[in-house]
Scaffold this motif. Sequence first.
Motif, PDB file in Angstrom:
ATOM      1  N   VAL A   1       0.853  -1.187   0.000  1.00  0.00           N
ATOM      2  CA  VAL A   1       0.000   0.000   0.000  1.00  0.00           C
ATOM      3  C   VAL A   1       0.892   1.240   0.000  1.00  0.00           C
ATOM      4  CG1 VAL A   1      -1.763   1.290   1.261  1.00  0.00           C
ATOM      5  CG2 VAL A   1      -1.836  -1.220   1.245  1.00  0.00           C
ATOM      6  N   ILE A   2       0.622   2.145  -0.922  1.00  0.00           N
ATOM      7  CA  ILE A   2       1.410   3.383  -1.022  1.00  0.00           C
ATOM      8  C   ILE A   2       0.602   4.520  -0.400  1.00  0.00           C
ATOM      9  CG2 ILE A   2       2.553   4.979  -2.632  1.00  0.00           C
ATOM     10  CD1 ILE A   2       2.419   2.513  -4.669  1.00  0.00           C
ATOM     11  N   GLY A   3       1.102   5.068   0.709  1.00  0.00           N
ATOM     12  CA  GLY A   3       0.403   6.160   1.411  1.00  0.00           C
ATOM     13  C   GLY A   3      -0.034   5.725   2.795  1.00  0.00           C
TER      14      GLY A   3
ATOM     15  N   SER B   1       0.809  12.523   7.900  1.00  0.00           N
ATOM     16  CA  SER B   1       1.329  13.889   7.760  1.00  0.00           C
ATOM     17  C   SER B   1       0.610  14.664   6.654  1.00  0.00           C
ATOM     18  CB  SER B   1       2.833  13.860   7.454  1.00  0.00           C
ATOM     19  OG  SER B   1       3.051  13.165   6.242  1.00  0.00           O
ATOM     20  N   GLY B   2      -0.343  14.017   5.977  1.00  0.00           N
ATOM     21  CA  GLY B   2      -1.039  14.696   4.878  1.00  0.00           C
ATOM     22  C   GLY B   2      -2.398  15.217   5.301  1.00  0.00           C
ATOM     23  N   ALA B   3      -3.356  15.073   4.413  1.00  0.00           N
ATOM     24  CA  ALA B   3      -4.716  15.566   4.675  1.00  0.00           C
ATOM     25  C   ALA B   3      -5.282  14.977   5.968  1.00  0.00           C
ATOM     26  CB  ALA B   3      -5.629  15.178   3.514  1.00  0.00           C
ATOM     27  N   SER B   4      -4.827  13.773   6.307  1.00  0.00           N
ATOM     28  CA  SER B   4      -5.445  13.066   7.430  1.00  0.00           C
ATOM     29  C   SER B   4      -5.222  13.712   8.790  1.00  0.00           C
ATOM     30  CB  SER B   4      -4.984  11.603   7.438  1.00  0.00           C
ATOM     31  OG  SER B   4      -5.382  10.998   6.227  1.00  0.00           O
ATOM     32  N   THR B   5      -4.298  14.650   8.886  1.00  0.00           N
ATOM     33  CA  THR B   5      -4.176  15.372  10.167  1.00  0.00           C
ATOM     34  C   THR B   5      -4.454  16.864   9.978  1.00  0.00           C
ATOM     35  OG1 THR B   5      -1.796  15.227   9.842  1.00  0.00           O
ATOM     36  CG2 THR B   5      -2.738  13.830  11.529  1.00  0.00           C
TER      37      THR B   5
ATOM     38  N   GLY C   1     -12.993  26.422  11.381  1.00  0.00           N
ATOM     39  CA  GLY C   1     -12.693  26.119   9.986  1.00  0.00           C
ATOM     40  C   GLY C   1     -13.980  25.806   9.248  1.00  0.00           C
ATOM     41  N   THR C   2     -13.959  25.684   8.025  1.00  0.00           N
ATOM     42  CA  THR C   2     -12.778  25.657   7.207  1.00  0.00           C
ATOM     43  C   THR C   2     -13.064  26.415   5.928  1.00  0.00           C
ATOM     44  OG1 THR C   2     -11.357  24.175   5.875  1.00  0.00           O
ATOM     45  CG2 THR C   2     -13.484  23.337   6.472  1.00  0.00           C
ATOM     46  N   THR C   3     -12.016  26.765   5.260  1.00  0.00           N
ATOM     47  CA  THR C   3     -12.151  27.427   3.962  1.00  0.00           C
ATOM     48  C   THR C   3     -12.267  26.340   2.890  1.00  0.00           C
ATOM     49  OG1 THR C   3      -9.778  27.412   3.746  1.00  0.00           O
ATOM     50  CG2 THR C   3     -10.758  29.384   4.701  1.00  0.00           C
TER      51      THR C   3
ATOM     52  N   GLY D   1     -13.261  10.249  -1.134  1.00  0.00           N
ATOM     53  CA  GLY D   1     -13.744   9.833   0.188  1.00  0.00           C
ATOM     54  C   GLY D   1     -13.456  10.847   1.268  1.00  0.00           C
ATOM     55  N   LYS D   2     -13.609  10.418   2.496  1.00  0.00           N
ATOM     56  CA  LYS D   2     -13.267  11.272   3.641  1.00  0.00           C
ATOM     57  C   LYS D   2     -12.896  10.387   4.820  1.00  0.00           C
ATOM     58  CE  LYS D   2     -18.076  12.122   5.055  1.00  0.00           C
ATOM     59  NZ  LYS D   2     -18.969  13.154   5.542  1.00  0.00           N
ATOM     60  N   TRP D   3     -12.387  11.016   5.863  1.00  0.00           N
ATOM     61  CA  TRP D   3     -11.900  10.260   7.030  1.00  0.00           C
ATOM     62  C   TRP D   3     -12.994   9.316   7.541  1.00  0.00           C
ATOM     63  CZ3 TRP D   3      -9.032   7.864  10.338  1.00  0.00           C
ATOM     64  CH2 TRP D   3      -7.761   8.287  10.676  1.00  0.00           C
ATOM     65  N   THR D   4     -14.196   9.850   7.672  1.00  0.00           N
ATOM     66  CA  THR D   4     -15.292   9.079   8.280  1.00  0.00           C
ATOM     67  C   THR D   4     -15.541   7.773   7.537  1.00  0.00           C
ATOM     68  OG1 THR D   4     -16.259  11.201   8.884  1.00  0.00           O
ATOM     69  CG2 THR D   4     -17.704   9.291   9.059  1.00  0.00           C
ATOM     70  N   THR D   5     -15.261   7.761   6.228  1.00  0.00           N
ATOM     71  CA  THR D   5     -15.567   6.543   5.449  1.00  0.00           C
ATOM     72  C   THR D   5     -14.313   5.713   5.131  1.00  0.00           C
ATOM     73  OG1 THR D   5     -15.528   7.905   3.454  1.00  0.00           O
ATOM     74  CG2 THR D   5     -17.691   7.419   4.363  1.00  0.00           C
TER      75      THR D   5
HETATM   76  C1  LIG Z   1      -9.261  20.921   5.901  1.00  0.00           C
HETATM   77  C2  LIG Z   1      -9.810  19.551   5.880  1.00  0.00           C
HETATM   78  C3  LIG Z   1     -10.798  19.198   6.794  1.00  0.00           C
HETATM   79  C4  LIG Z   1     -11.328  17.915   6.773  1.00  0.00           C
HETATM   80  N1  LIG Z   1     -12.206  17.552   7.756  1.00  0.00           N
HETATM   81  C5  LIG Z   1     -12.715  16.297   7.772  1.00  0.00           C
HETATM   82  C6  LIG Z   1     -13.560  15.889   8.839  1.00  0.00           C
HETATM   83  O1  LIG Z   1     -13.809  16.631   9.791  1.00  0.00           O
HETATM   84  N2  LIG Z   1     -14.081  14.649   8.769  1.00  0.00           N
HETATM   85  C7  LIG Z   1     -13.830  13.793   7.737  1.00  0.00           C
HETATM   86  O2  LIG Z   1     -14.383  12.693   7.715  1.00  0.00           O
HETATM   87  N3  LIG Z   1     -12.966  14.132   6.743  1.00  0.00           N
HETATM   88  C8  LIG Z   1     -12.405  15.366   6.750  1.00  0.00           C
HETATM   89  N4  LIG Z   1     -11.520  15.731   5.768  1.00  0.00           N
HETATM   90  C9  LIG Z   1     -11.194  14.770   4.698  1.00  0.00           C
HETATM   91  C10 LIG Z   1     -10.104  13.788   5.136  1.00  0.00           C
HETATM   92  O3  LIG Z   1      -9.166  14.405   5.980  1.00  0.00           O
HETATM   93  C11 LIG Z   1      -9.408  13.219   3.906  1.00  0.00           C
HETATM   94  O4  LIG Z   1     -10.357  12.745   2.985  1.00  0.00           O
HETATM   95  C12 LIG Z   1      -8.503  12.029   4.282  1.00  0.00           C
HETATM   96  O5  LIG Z   1      -7.681  12.366   5.364  1.00  0.00           O
HETATM   97  C13 LIG Z   1      -7.652  11.632   3.095  1.00  0.00           C
HETATM   98  O6  LIG Z   1      -6.754  10.644   3.515  1.00  0.00           O
HETATM   99  P1  LIG Z   1      -5.701   9.997   2.519  1.00  0.00           P
HETATM  100  O7  LIG Z   1      -5.025   8.917   3.255  1.00  0.00           O
HETATM  101  O8  LIG Z   1      -6.410   9.647   1.250  1.00  0.00           O
HETATM  102  O9  LIG Z   1      -4.697  11.189   2.158  1.00  0.00           O
HETATM  103  P2  LIG Z   1      -3.413  11.745   3.024  1.00  0.00           P
HETATM  104  O10 LIG Z   1      -3.737  11.825   4.477  1.00  0.00           O
HETATM  105  O11 LIG Z   1      -3.002  12.986   2.350  1.00  0.00           O
HETATM  106  O12 LIG Z   1      -2.359  10.595   2.830  1.00  0.00           O
HETATM  107  C14 LIG Z   1      -1.684  10.353   1.622  1.00  0.00           C
HETATM  108  C15 LIG Z   1      -0.282   9.890   1.962  1.00  0.00           C
HETATM  109  O13 LIG Z   1       0.346   9.439   0.767  1.00  0.00           O
HETATM  110  C16 LIG Z   1       1.713   9.716   0.881  1.00  0.00           C
HETATM  111  N5  LIG Z   1       2.335   9.700  -0.446  1.00  0.00           N
HETATM  112  C17 LIG Z   1       2.082  10.532  -1.479  1.00  0.00           C
HETATM  113  N6  LIG Z   1       2.876  10.229  -2.527  1.00  0.00           N
HETATM  114  C18 LIG Z   1       3.645   9.154  -2.152  1.00  0.00           C
HETATM  115  C19 LIG Z   1       4.678   8.391  -2.773  1.00  0.00           C
HETATM  116  N7  LIG Z   1       5.102   8.650  -4.037  1.00  0.00           N
HETATM  117  N8  LIG Z   1       5.243   7.377  -2.067  1.00  0.00           N
HETATM  118  C20 LIG Z   1       4.836   7.085  -0.812  1.00  0.00           C
HETATM  119  N9  LIG Z   1       3.892   7.798  -0.167  1.00  0.00           N
HETATM  120  C21 LIG Z   1       3.298   8.818  -0.823  1.00  0.00           C
HETATM  121  C22 LIG Z   1       1.771  11.088   1.554  1.00  0.00           C
HETATM  122  O14 LIG Z   1       3.025  11.299   2.191  1.00  0.00           O
HETATM  123  C23 LIG Z   1       0.603  10.999   2.525  1.00  0.00           C
HETATM  124  O15 LIG Z   1       1.021  10.662   3.842  1.00  0.00           O
HETATM  125  C24 LIG Z   1     -10.916  16.987   5.796  1.00  0.00           C
HETATM  126  C25 LIG Z   1      -9.913  17.344   4.892  1.00  0.00           C
HETATM  127  C26 LIG Z   1      -9.339  18.596   4.950  1.00  0.00           C
HETATM  128  C27 LIG Z   1      -8.215  18.931   4.028  1.00  0.00           C
END
Ligand SMILES: Cc1cc2nc3c(=O)[nH]c(=O)nc-3n(C[C@H](O)[C@H](O)[C@H](O)COP(=O)(O)OP(=O)(O)OC[C@H]3O[C@@H](n4cnc5c(N)ncnc54)[C@H](O)[C@@H]3O)c2cc1C
Length: 412
Positions: A20-22, A51-55, A294-296, A375-379
Motif C-alpha cells: 500500500v502506497i500512502g 502527515s497529509g490531509a489526514s491530520t 474552519g474551514t475554507t 472519500g473522507k476520514w469518516t468513510t
Molecule cells: C481541511 C480539511 C478538513 C477535513 N475535515 C474532515 C472531517 O472533519 N471529517 C472527515 O471525515 N474528513 C475530513 N476531511 C477529509 C479527510 O481528511 C481526507 O479525505 C482524508 O484524510 C484523506 O486521507 P488519505 O489517506 O487519502 O490522504 P493523506 O492523508 O493525504 O495521505 C496520503 C499519503 O500518501 C503519501 N504519499 C504521497 N505520494 C507518495 C509516494 N510517491 N510514495 C509514498 N507515499 C506517498 C503522503 O506522504 C501521505 O502521507 C478533511 C480534509 C481537509 C483537508
Amino acid sequence: MKRREEALAMVAVESYEVCVIGGGATGAGCALDAQLRGMKTVLVDGGDFASGASTAATKIIHGGVRYLEEAVKGLDVKQYEVVNRALHERIHMLHNGPYMTRPLEFLIPCANWFSVAYMGFGMKLYEWIAGKASLFASRFLSRAETLKRMPGLASARLLGSIAYADGQFDDARYNMALINSLVEAGGNAVNYARVVAFNKDAAGRLESAEVEDQFSEKRFTVRASRFVNAAGPGADAIRGLARLGVVARMRLSKGAHIVLPLEAFPTRDALLIPRTDDGRVLFAVPWFDRLLIGTTETEVKVGEELYLSKGDVAYLLRHINEYFATAIRAEQIVSGYAGARPLVSAGGSRDTKKLARDHEVEVDAQSGLISIMGGKWTTHRAMAEDTINAVQKSLGHAATPGVTVDHPLYGS
Ligand SMILES: Cc1cc2nc3c(=O)[nH]c(=O)nc-3n(C[C@H](O)[C@H](O)[C@H](O)COP(=O)(O)OP(=O)(O)OC[C@H]3O[C@@H](n4cnc5c(N)ncnc54)[C@H](O)[C@@H]3O)c2cc1C
C-alpha cells in the motif's frame, strides 16, 4: 512497533501480496484490512505517517449536513448515498477506537422560526437515515438554553438553536492506531520511503516498486503481487508512474483552520454555521483546551504549498464574527493549519465544494495498479473494504469478508 531500520531491512528482502502506497487514513485502513484478511502486507509512506490531509481535518466523524442538503435540493442520489454510508460508518469509528473518539453535540443557531423548521426537519432526516446508527435525538433549544451552553454567541438575532449529534476524533492518534494495528497483526510499515518508479513485466504489469529512503537517499525494491495507490493528493502521480498518459482524476480543495484559546468562545459543544454568504459551512469546535475554527474551501493544484494564509484568516474571522458576541481578533490566534481534500472528479468542472465526498476504486487493466481516490476520514474503513475486495478479485482469490467493522484498534 518495529524500529524503522528493522522494518526497512525487512521490506527490501521480503515479497508481499499487497504493498500500500500512502500512510494516511486511506492507506492505513487498506493495509490493515488486507493484513487482517490474511494477505502479507507492507505500507510505505514518502513522509511521516499521518502527515497529509489526514491530520489537517476538522476532526469530525460525520455524515455531512451540507451534503444532505445538496442531496435533497438536487435530488442527488449519489450525495444521499455518501451521507448514508458515512452516517453508518460513524458508529464503527466510535466503537473501534473509543479512547480517541467521542459523540459531540453540535448547535445550529437559528434567527427565525423558518430556520428552526428547516434545520429541525433536516436533522430529523439525518437521524432517520442513520437509523439504528443514530447517536442521539436532535432537538430544539430555546434562546436561554442555547446561550447557557454557548455564552459567547451573539444574542441579538438569536431565537434558539437545533442541537444534533455527530462524532469527534483525534485524527493523528487514530491514523497511528490503524498503523500500529497493522503491525500488531503482522504487517510491516515504513515511513520516509517514497515510491519513485515501478518495474513492469513485458505486458506492462507492475512487478515491484522502486522506493527511495528519504533519509539516506538510497533506493530499494519492494516486490508485491498488487500495489494499492492510497497517496491521497498524490494519487495521480502514482497512476502516472504505473501508466504513462493517464487522465488526471484528482481535484484538490484546500481547507484551513485557525486555533484559538477556548476562553475566546467557551463551549463544550460545537457550533455549526450551515451557510455563510458564499454558501459554505463553518465549524467552531472545542479541541482539548483550544477552539478550532474552519474551514475554507479553495481549489489548489497538486504540489501547491499548503499553509494558513492571511486571506484564510480574514475569511474565517469575517464569517465567524457575525455569530460571536465579542469579535475574535487575529492576535488571539495561537496557531493554524491547512490541508488539501483529495476529491475525485467524475469529469466536468463542478465547483470543489459541490463535488460529492464519494470514493472510487480504479483498477488499471494494463498495469494492475489499484487506486483508491476521494472519500473522507469518516468513510476510510468502508473505502478500505472496497479496495481490498478489488485486490482479492484481481488476484483471483475467493472473496473473504473484511473484518474491520468490529476490530478494536490498537490500545482500545
Ligand atoms: C481541511 C480539511 C478538513 C477535513 N475535515 C474532515 C472531517 O472533519 N471529517 C472527515 O471525515 N474528513 C475530513 N476531511 C477529509 C479527510 O481528511 C481526507 O479525505 C482524508 O484524510 C484523506 O486521507 P488519505 O489517506 O487519502 O490522504 P493523506 O492523508 O493525504 O495521505 C496520503 C499519503 O500518501 C503519501 N504519499 C504521497 N505520494 C507518495 C509516494 N510517491 N510514495 C509514498 N507515499 C506517498 C503522503 O506522504 C501521505 O502521507 C478533511 C480534509 C481537509 C483537508
